[in-house]
Design a protein around this motif. Structure first.
Motif, PDB file in Angstrom:
ATOM      1  N   VAL A  98      39.555  31.014  42.298  1.00  0.00           N
ATOM      2  CA  VAL A  98      37.981  31.315  40.701  1.00  0.00           C
ATOM      3  C   VAL A  98      37.237  32.250  41.904  1.00  0.00           C
ATOM      4  CG1 VAL A  98      36.913  29.132  41.909  1.00  0.00           C
ATOM      5  CG2 VAL A  98      36.055  29.773  39.687  1.00  0.00           C
ATOM      6  N   SER A  99      36.697  33.123  40.508  1.00  0.00           N
ATOM      7  CA  SER A  99      35.571  34.065  41.428  1.00  0.00           C
ATOM      8  C   SER A  99      34.631  34.353  40.345  1.00  0.00           C
ATOM      9  CB  SER A  99      36.619  35.498  41.129  1.00  0.00           C
ATOM     10  OG  SER A  99      37.390  35.947  40.425  1.00  0.00           O
ATOM     11  N   ASP A 100      33.733  35.436  41.146  1.00  0.00           N
ATOM     12  CA  ASP A 100      32.727  35.485  39.888  1.00  0.00           C
ATOM     13  C   ASP A 100      32.258  36.842  39.266  1.00  0.00           C
ATOM     14  OD1 ASP A 100      30.155  35.516  38.576  1.00  0.00           O
ATOM     15  OD2 ASP A 100      28.726  34.956  40.212  1.00  0.00           O
ATOM     16  N   PRO A 101      32.595  37.260  38.480  1.00  0.00           N
ATOM     17  CA  PRO A 101      32.661  38.890  38.225  1.00  0.00           C
ATOM     18  C   PRO A 101      31.463  39.564  39.156  1.00  0.00           C
ATOM     19  CG  PRO A 101      33.717  37.732  36.486  1.00  0.00           C
ATOM     20  CD  PRO A 101      33.646  36.465  37.695  1.00  0.00           C
ATOM     21  N   ALA A 102      30.445  38.475  38.404  1.00  0.00           N
ATOM     22  CA  ALA A 102      28.563  39.035  38.726  1.00  0.00           C
ATOM     23  C   ALA A 102      28.781  39.710  40.600  1.00  0.00           C
ATOM     24  CB  ALA A 102      27.960  37.939  38.128  1.00  0.00           C
TER      25      ALA A 102
END
Length: 273
Positions: A98-102
């Motif tokens: 899981v990653s946060d594009p922001a």
């Protein structure tokens, strides 16, 4: 005229709750950012898909034994309560990244048991950019592993987990705060909900660290698999399970740190127990 009513029964397998693990422990808030979640291609169970809502991901399954089907269409007519009851599901393991594009939260891998709406919770930790700091009540530093003989320079403790425990002398209350270092080992712990008055009345505080020495900085970490490290101020060579955090008052401000010079960002060294 004959009217028919058809009932479609569709039940979720589980719901993952994404929580912000940064800051004061026990006060985790949902992560409302639009996350990028990729499931492992070699999962033992097939036919899994996710739909995302703020703070949660709903797991749907398309391939189950007939006795466990969570999605089916009944014959025309209103479905009875027994027909709409949720079948028991064989638990399974879900893996992914899981990653946060922001960029407000650090990326991570995860492994969690799912099924029967057990509602697993997975913590994400804020990046340095995404961390909200208190000017008077924050702790920051850099973490690196103890330099080895075959290394030209010490490696940064990428993605290490940092925990600060604060014990207040006046009330006897104890608070725990968490943060995660970035790829270069830099960390910032926001010490929220503690006023300067609380700290100036007297307190004791200790820092501890968990890390994974096999974790390369460019790879996604799994914070849940990290182990406790021994820690020391750089160059001191005196390693312990925890490191004392001090307070210093200057210019009517209270600073938390490891050294007297409040302008210095301390470098800490880690080694395995």
């Amino acid at each position: 005229m004959i009217r028919f009513k058809e009932t479609l029964i569709r039940q979720s397998s589980d719901v993952i709750r994404w929580l912000d693990g940064t800051g004061r422990e026990g006060r985790q808030n949902p992560v409302l950012n639009a996350l990028q979640i990729d499931l492992d291609e070699n999962l033992a169970v097939k036919g899994i898909s996710l739909s995302h809502k703020p703070g949660v991901s709903v797991i749907w399954r398309a391939q189950l034994p007939d006795s466990e089907q969570l999605q089916r269409t009944e014959q025309p007519g209103r479905a009875a309560e027994t027909q709409m009851a949720r079948p028991a599901e064989t638990p399974y393991q879900l893996k992914g990244t899981v990653s946060d594009p922001a960029g407000q939260f650090n990326p991570r891998t995860f492994i969690t048991d799912c099924g029967n709406n057990s509602y697993p919770q997975i913590a994400l930790y804020r990046s340095v950019v995404g961390t909200r700091l208190s000017q008077n009540k924050s702790l920051q530093g850099r973490l690196r592993y103890q330099k080895q003989a075959d290394e030209s320079e010490a490696r940064p403790a990428s993605w290490a987990l940092v925990t600060l425990r604060v014990n207040l002398a006046a009330t006897g209350d104890s608070y725990i705060f968490n943060a995660q270092a970035d790829i270069d080992g830099f960390f910032q712990i926001p010490v929220t909900r503690l006023s300067v008055a609380m700290l100036t009345a007297g307190f004791s505080a200790e820092l501890s660290v968990k890390a994974d020495k096999t974790q390369a900085g460019g790879m996604f970490p799994d914070p849940d698999q990290m182990t406790a490290m021994r820690i020391a101020l750089a160059g001191s060579g005196v390693f312990a399970d925890t490191l004392t955090v001090l307070a210093e008052s200057k210019n009517q401000r209270l600073k938390l740190g490891f050294v007297a010079d409040e302008t210095r960002v301390s470098t800490l060294e880690l080694k395995s127990p």
